[in-house]
Design a protein around this motif. Structure first.
Motif, PDB file in Angstrom:
ATOM      1  N   LEU A 257       0.825  -1.169  -0.195  1.00  0.00           N
ATOM      2  CA  LEU A 257      -0.153  -0.025  -0.429  1.00  0.00           C
ATOM      3  C   LEU A 257       0.803   1.316   0.133  1.00  0.00           C
ATOM      4  N   LEU A 258       2.033   1.340   0.669  1.00  0.00           N
ATOM      5  CA  LEU A 258       3.009   2.426   1.043  1.00  0.00           C
ATOM      6  C   LEU A 258       3.252   2.939  -0.525  1.00  0.00           C
ATOM      7  N   PRO A 259       4.283   2.981  -1.306  1.00  0.00           N
ATOM      8  CA  PRO A 259       4.015   3.370  -2.323  1.00  0.00           C
ATOM      9  C   PRO A 259       3.572   4.309  -2.814  1.00  0.00           C
ATOM     10  N   GLY A 260       1.994   3.498  -2.902  1.00  0.00           N
ATOM     11  CA  GLY A 260       0.810   4.153  -4.148  1.00  0.00           C
ATOM     12  C   GLY A 260       0.240   5.783  -2.585  1.00  0.00           C
ATOM     13  N   VAL A 261       0.160   5.427  -1.362  1.00  0.00           N
ATOM     14  CA  VAL A 261      -0.130   6.640  -0.850  1.00  0.00           C
ATOM     15  C   VAL A 261       1.094   7.837  -0.751  1.00  0.00           C
ATOM     16  N   ILE A 262       1.766   7.448  -0.303  1.00  0.00           N
ATOM     17  CA  ILE A 262       3.015   8.147  -0.580  1.00  0.00           C
ATOM     18  C   ILE A 262       2.961   8.994  -1.523  1.00  0.00           C
ATOM     19  N   SER A 263       3.029   8.588  -2.980  1.00  0.00           N
ATOM     20  CA  SER A 263       3.118   9.279  -4.447  1.00  0.00           C
ATOM     21  C   SER A 263       1.781  10.221  -3.849  1.00  0.00           C
ATOM     22  N   TYR A 264       1.029  10.014  -3.622  1.00  0.00           N
ATOM     23  CA  TYR A 264      -0.586  10.504  -3.633  1.00  0.00           C
ATOM     24  C   TYR A 264      -0.181  11.872  -2.943  1.00  0.00           C
ATOM     25  N   GLY A 265       0.534  11.210  -0.993  1.00  0.00           N
ATOM     26  CA  GLY A 265       0.636  12.408  -0.774  1.00  0.00           C
ATOM     27  C   GLY A 265       1.434  13.366  -0.989  1.00  0.00           C
ATOM     28  N   GLY A 266       2.234  12.854  -1.519  1.00  0.00           N
ATOM     29  CA  GLY A 266       3.308  14.361  -2.955  1.00  0.00           C
ATOM     30  C   GLY A 266       2.342  15.186  -3.168  1.00  0.00           C
ATOM     31  N   TYR A 267       1.584  14.229  -3.861  1.00  0.00           N
ATOM     32  CA  TYR A 267       1.206  15.013  -4.756  1.00  0.00           C
ATOM     33  C   TYR A 267       0.081  16.072  -4.332  1.00  0.00           C
ATOM     34  N   ARG A 268      -0.757  16.203  -2.926  1.00  0.00           N
ATOM     35  CA  ARG A 268      -2.098  16.014  -2.269  1.00  0.00           C
ATOM     36  C   ARG A 268      -0.746  17.523  -1.781  1.00  0.00           C
ATOM     37  N   LEU A 269       0.548  17.909  -1.425  1.00  0.00           N
ATOM     38  CA  LEU A 269       0.668  18.479  -0.979  1.00  0.00           C
ATOM     39  C   LEU A 269       1.161  20.213  -1.997  1.00  0.00           C
ATOM     40  N   GLU A 270       1.716  19.277  -2.754  1.00  0.00           N
ATOM     41  CA  GLU A 270       1.207  20.618  -4.136  1.00  0.00           C
ATOM     42  C   GLU A 270       0.291  20.942  -4.428  1.00  0.00           C
ATOM     43  N   CYS A 271      -0.960  20.659  -4.172  1.00  0.00           N
ATOM     44  CA  CYS A 271      -2.141  20.925  -3.946  1.00  0.00           C
ATOM     45  C   CYS A 271      -2.463  21.631  -2.825  1.00  0.00           C
ATOM     46  N   ALA A 272      -1.647  21.487  -1.630  1.00  0.00           N
ATOM     47  CA  ALA A 272      -2.275  22.280  -0.521  1.00  0.00           C
ATOM     48  C   ALA A 272      -1.563  23.616  -0.001  1.00  0.00           C
ATOM     49  N   LEU A 273      -0.613  23.703  -1.506  1.00  0.00           N
ATOM     50  CA  LEU A 273      -0.168  24.722  -1.127  1.00  0.00           C
ATOM     51  C   LEU A 273      -1.022  25.876  -2.311  1.00  0.00           C
ATOM     52  N   ARG A 274      -1.243  25.410  -3.086  1.00  0.00           N
ATOM     53  CA  ARG A 274      -2.406  25.769  -4.065  1.00  0.00           C
ATOM     54  C   ARG A 274      -3.626  26.202  -2.763  1.00  0.00           C
ATOM     55  N   SER A 275      -4.226  25.453  -2.351  1.00  0.00           N
ATOM     56  CA  SER A 275      -5.699  25.810  -1.875  1.00  0.00           C
ATOM     57  C   SER A 275      -4.781  26.654  -0.574  1.00  0.00           C
ATOM     58  N   ALA A 276      -4.231  26.706   0.266  1.00  0.00           N
ATOM     59  CA  ALA A 276      -3.362  28.073   1.217  1.00  0.00           C
ATOM     60  C   ALA A 276      -3.799  29.189   0.489  1.00  0.00           C
ATOM     61  N   THR A 277      -2.576  29.012  -0.146  1.00  0.00           N
ATOM     62  CA  THR A 277      -2.846  30.380  -1.298  1.00  0.00           C
ATOM     63  C   THR A 277      -4.661  31.159  -1.845  1.00  0.00           C
ATOM     64  N   LEU A 278      -4.880  30.400  -1.458  1.00  0.00           N
ATOM     65  CA  LEU A 278      -6.740  30.262  -2.436  1.00  0.00           C
ATOM     66  C   LEU A 278      -7.135  30.947  -0.851  1.00  0.00           C
ATOM     67  N   LEU A 279      -7.293  30.367  -0.064  1.00  0.00           N
ATOM     68  CA  LEU A 279      -7.842  30.290   1.530  1.00  0.00           C
ATOM     69  C   LEU A 279      -7.443  31.793   1.085  1.00  0.00           C
ATOM     70  N   GLY A 280      -5.935  32.429   1.252  1.00  0.00           N
ATOM     71  CA  GLY A 280      -5.718  33.369   2.056  1.00  0.00           C
ATOM     72  C   GLY A 280      -6.125  34.592   0.953  1.00  0.00           C
ATOM     73  N   VAL A 281      -6.780  34.313  -0.424  1.00  0.00           N
ATOM     74  CA  VAL A 281      -7.216  35.177  -1.541  1.00  0.00           C
ATOM     75  C   VAL A 281      -8.642  35.933  -0.439  1.00  0.00           C
ATOM     76  N   PHE A 282      -9.421  34.650   0.623  1.00  0.00           N
ATOM     77  CA  PHE A 282     -10.320  35.499   0.503  1.00  0.00           C
ATOM     78  C   PHE A 282     -10.217  35.973   2.249  1.00  0.00           C
ATOM     79  N   GLY A 283      -8.994  36.083   2.923  1.00  0.00           N
ATOM     80  CA  GLY A 283      -8.725  36.235   4.148  1.00  0.00           C
ATOM     81  C   GLY A 283      -8.352  35.483   5.260  1.00  0.00           C
ATOM     82  N   LEU A 284      -8.722  34.674   4.518  1.00  0.00           N
ATOM     83  CA  LEU A 284      -7.814  33.415   6.048  1.00  0.00           C
ATOM     84  C   LEU A 284      -6.370  33.796   6.057  1.00  0.00           C
ATOM     85  N   GLY A 285      -5.469  34.627   5.422  1.00  0.00           N
ATOM     86  CA  GLY A 285      -3.956  34.586   6.032  1.00  0.00           C
ATOM     87  C   GLY A 285      -3.445  33.966   5.066  1.00  0.00           C
TER      88      GLY A 285
END
Lengths: 519, 319
Positions: A186-214
């Motif tokens: 299970l691990l390889p697939g999950v870790i690979s997906y986790g890396g992709y989610r980190l990229e998504c998280a950076l984009r989401s955090a930026t977007l949340l900032g646009v709406f005043g969440l810091g």
């Protein structure tokens, strides 16, 4: 089975680009051109970002907050996702307790947090928890956690069961048998997906900032709205550098650890260097704690809930029913399809167009990186300088953002694909574009489109963020309801959104399975 | 796929992780303004009381930071406890922050003030500027739009089919009252080009967007318009005023109802007195009033905003 109507793979790949036709037809009526000066100023300012220490300092501290929110939200989502994923695995329930239905039930329940975009989570939690840094972290962690859970459960249940059965038959207890038989696979697939989610998280955090969440997103929006383009670009360049470093790092580690890439069509590697992975995870923990302290995330705030104000007096079912539901839903779906078709269709088309020129591809990569980086509402605000508000403008903004994401994935997959066919075609005298299309892309067509189907589902959720542009369906109505504190409308709109996303998820799943099953 | 990569690459990748991690942590430590923006102070211990003031973000953030920085210092000097300005990014967030108790004293617009009081029973209206008793909005237009100055409200019907922007969704002078007057001229929100008005976010943004030609016309707060003209931020050859609305009550200071128990008896009245006592003749107070565009603050009462509440309800912004 060969059907005469089934398009050949190379054609299939280019089919979504047909969406360009209506957009190009509509564009002359949309352009007002009043703000070309502003757009020119904006582009020129890219070359002269403000180097004022105050501006840079503020951008850097904003970036620090954004990165911290992204990392914390991501880590929490992985923890939640792994737990919930295991709990919604049929294999696990069947092995441990001989039941399947609890897994199904949990799976269904998890569809709800997943169907609501992180921005909506953020705005809702803001109402309940107040202005807290924890709001942005939770807003990312909840929907992302549900997404991770789904991937974990799906991968777990798709693993071949022979090893598990062998261990069980040999008398191993359920827990150790599960861990030994399924854990390493299970691990390889999950870790690979986790890396992709980190990229998504950076984009989401930026977007949340646009709406005043810091974080930096706040600066980006304020500098854009006050037309201070030089200062805007200081923040954008910093964010671009951060994003590219992060993406590069994730790709490097993925290769180094021999993990499958995002397309998931190819065979997944076994995964290597377990000790290194474990070490890195251990390293991450103190870092996360430090960051939580630095931005002042306080878990105790979860105990202080503020009730929604004038909840009782704001219930007006007649007004909720009177909302123009049909046109809101229609606009949202239209926006989704148009944006998805533009993003999915344009990526291969553009790569083919620039195929003969090596610098063309580099330029394209830069533009795509900017597309991924810019939160869609900012692109939309920028487009309004030259285009009238409305659905097409919103679709262009969403399409541009997703083009950046899809384009990069396509390019990565194409680079990892074998070169033989393309070289053979090229040597035989085929032009560079046709060689690329037939030699490389046709083999990727199905997995690319399957990913495109998944992406459309994401785009449906994302339509809420371009509500700022106006006349953009449920998203616009939602932001208006929020500024009127009309809770009944807000909840009704969110419920419809959730319903649409669930149906969309189901449809895109079917489409993806079909695409991947066909030869 | 390459199976074995040079060991150097491994070291490089690990050290990159370290560097990135260290960099973000350092950045995290640098946070000051951005942190203040999101970080709320939980119920403050009596020994370390801070009065957190806020404002709807109706103008450029630089101006707000300067204005409320000066005001915080002045109030702090007069009241004898710490006063800190906490910026927020949109109007609705200011209302929410007041309701959740993250802000103690807020400079609200007419509409947001009513929203805030309805959401936080017990909140008190303290003061307004002299100009807020009869405040005005100005409709402005791009010089190339073909729009002409008009003498009465009916003239606004020429805005049909034009690209039009409001300020914030919850702005009184940039949205609520302009929408009321547009309705009197028979202009619906769907009559604008593109089927919807824009929402620029703030008055400065509206002026800049109309001046650039991105929008044909817009509605702004008269005081911001006048101060932009005064500071020569407006190119009069590119943007003109076409109509000034009749007067209506607008901006006001609203305080939490429990300040007296938290900061000591009589605190609310002392804050009102401090605001009302600001004078143009006092050199340290003059810049504050200058930036507020007022001669002085005067005491205000909640019932002055009954008309705003009424039209707010009609438009559906108050429920």
């Amino acid at each position: 089975m060969i059907s005469p109507l089934r398009p050949a793979p190379p054609l299939l790949l280019l089919l979504p680009a047909m969406a360009l036709v209506p957009v190009l037809v509509a564009l002359p009526f949309l352009v007002h051109g009043g703000g070309w000066d502003l757009i020119a100023q904006f582009l020129l300012a890219a070359l002269h970002p403000s180097l004022d220490p105050l501006v840079l300092g503020s951008a850097l501290s904003g970036l620090g907050v954004t990165v911290a929110i992204a990392l914390l939200g991501w880590a929490l989502s992985l923890a939640l996702g792994l737990g919930a994923g295991l709990l919604s695995s049929r294999t696990l329930w069947a092995t441990a307790w001989g039941l399947r239905w609890p897994a199904e039930l949990i799976r269904r329940l998890l569809a709800l947090p997943r169907s609501i975009h992180e921005l909506l989570w953020g705005l809702l939690l803001l109402q309940l928890l107040g202005l807290q840094p924890a709001v942005a972290v939770l807003a990312i962690a909840l929907p992302f956690g549900a997404l991770v859970a789904r991937v974990v459960a799906d991968q777990l249940d798709a693993l071949p069961g022979a090893r598990l059965e062998a261990l069980r038959a040999a008398g191993a207890p359920a827990g150790p048998a599960l861990l030994t038989a399924l854990g390493p696979a299970l691990l390889p697939g999950v870790i690979s997906y986790g890396g992709y989610r980190l990229e998504c998280a950076l984009r989401s955090a930026t977007l949340l900032g646009v709406f005043g969440l810091g974080g930096l997103g706040t600066d980006l929006r304020l500098t854009l709205q006050s037309l201070q383009f030089n200062e805007l670009w200081s923040g954008l360049w910093l964010l671009l550098a951060t994003m590219l470093v992060l993406e590069g790092l994730v790709r490097l580690l993925r290769r180094r650890w021999c993990l499958p890439n995002r397309f998931g069509a190819g065979a997944s590697g076994v995964g290597r260097r377990g000790r290194e992975i474990a070490f890195l995870i251990l390293l991450l923990l103190p870092l996360l704690l430090l960051q939580a302290r630095a931005i002042g995330v306080d878990p105790m705030v979860l105990l202080h809930w503020n009730p929604l104000p004038n909840w009782g007096t704001s219930l007006r079912p007649a007004e909720v029913l009177a909302l123009p539901w049909a046109s809101l839903v229609g606009q949202t779906l239209g926006l989704t399809l148009l944006a998805a078709a533009l993003a999915v269709g344009l990526a291969p088309l553009l790569l083919l167009l620039v195929a003969p020129w090596p610098w063309g591809r580099v330029l394209l990569q830069l533009v795509w990186a900017l597309g991924r980086l810019w939160p869609p509402p900012l692109t939309a605000l920028l487009l309004l300088f030259a285009l009238k508000p409305g659905l097409v403008t919103a679709a262009l903004a969403l399409g541009f953002h997703n083009l950046g994401i899809l384009g990069r994935l396509l390019l990565e997959a194409a680079e990892a694909a074998p070169e033989g066919a393309e070289q053979a075609l090229a040597v035989a005298g085929t032009g560079p574009r046709l060689a690329l299309l037939h030699g490389r892309y046709s083999a990727l067509a199905r997995s690319y489109l399957a990913y495109g189907a998944y992406r459309s589902d994401v785009i449906l959720r994302e339509t809420v963020v371009v509500g700022l542009v106006g006349a953009a369906g449920l998203g616009t109505a939602l932001l208006e309801a929020l500024s009127s504190f009309a809770w009944d409308q807000l909840l009704a709109l969110m419920a419809v959104y959730a319903l649409l996303t669930l149906v969309g998820e189901d449809l895109s799943d079917r489409a993806r399975r079909r695409l991947l099953r066909c030869p | 796929m390459r199976i074995r990569q040079p060991r150097a690459l491994a070291c490089a990748s690990l050290s990159l992780v370290f560097t990135a991690a260290a960099a973000t942590t350092v950045c995290g430590g640098l946070i000051s303004r951005a942190q203040a923006q999101v970080k709320a102070v939980n119920p403050t211990p009596a020994t370390n009381r801070v009065l957190r003031i806020g404002a709807i973000p109706d103008q450029k953030p630089e101006k707000l930071n300067r204005l409320y920085g000066l005001l915080s210092n002045e109030l702090s000097r007069q009241l004898g406890f710490k006063v800190r300005y906490v910026p927020v990014t949109d109007y609705a967030a200011a209302v929410t922050a007041f309701r959740t108790g993250d802000l103690d004293l807020v400079w609200f617009g007419g509409l947001t003030g009513v929203q805030a009081r309805l959401q936080k029973p017990g909140a008190r209206v303290l003061a307004q500027r002299d100009i807020d008793v009869q405040f005005h909005s100005v409709f402005i237009a791009n010089a190339r739009s073909g729009l002409k100055p008009v003498l009465n409200v009916k003239g606004l019907s020429q805005l049909k089919g034009k690209r039009f922007t409001f300020g914030s969704e919850s702005s009184t002078s940039g949205r609520l009252m302009p929408q009321v007057f547009l309705a009197k001229a028979g202009v619906k929100l769907t009559d604008f080009s593109g089927g919807a008005p824009g929402f620029s976010g703030s008055h400065d943004a509206t002026i800049a967007l109309v001046q650039s030609g991105a929008y044909d016309a817009g509605a702004v707060n008269e005081q911001v318009w006048k101060s932009s003209l005064h500071d020569r931020k407006v190119d009069r050859s590119k943007v003109i005023a076409i109509w000034r609305t009749p007067g209506y009550p607008d901006y006001h200071w609203i305080a939490q109802g429990d300040l007296d128990t938290r900061f000591g008896k009589g605190t609310t009245d002392r804050i009102t007195a401090a605001l009302v006592s600001l004078r143009r003749t006092n050199p340290s107070q003059a810049p504050i009033l200058e930036l507020f565009g007022a001669q002085q603050f005067v005491p205000a009462k909640a019932d002055q905003y009954a008309t705003i509440e009424k039209v707010g309800r009609e438009i559906g912004k108050i429920r």
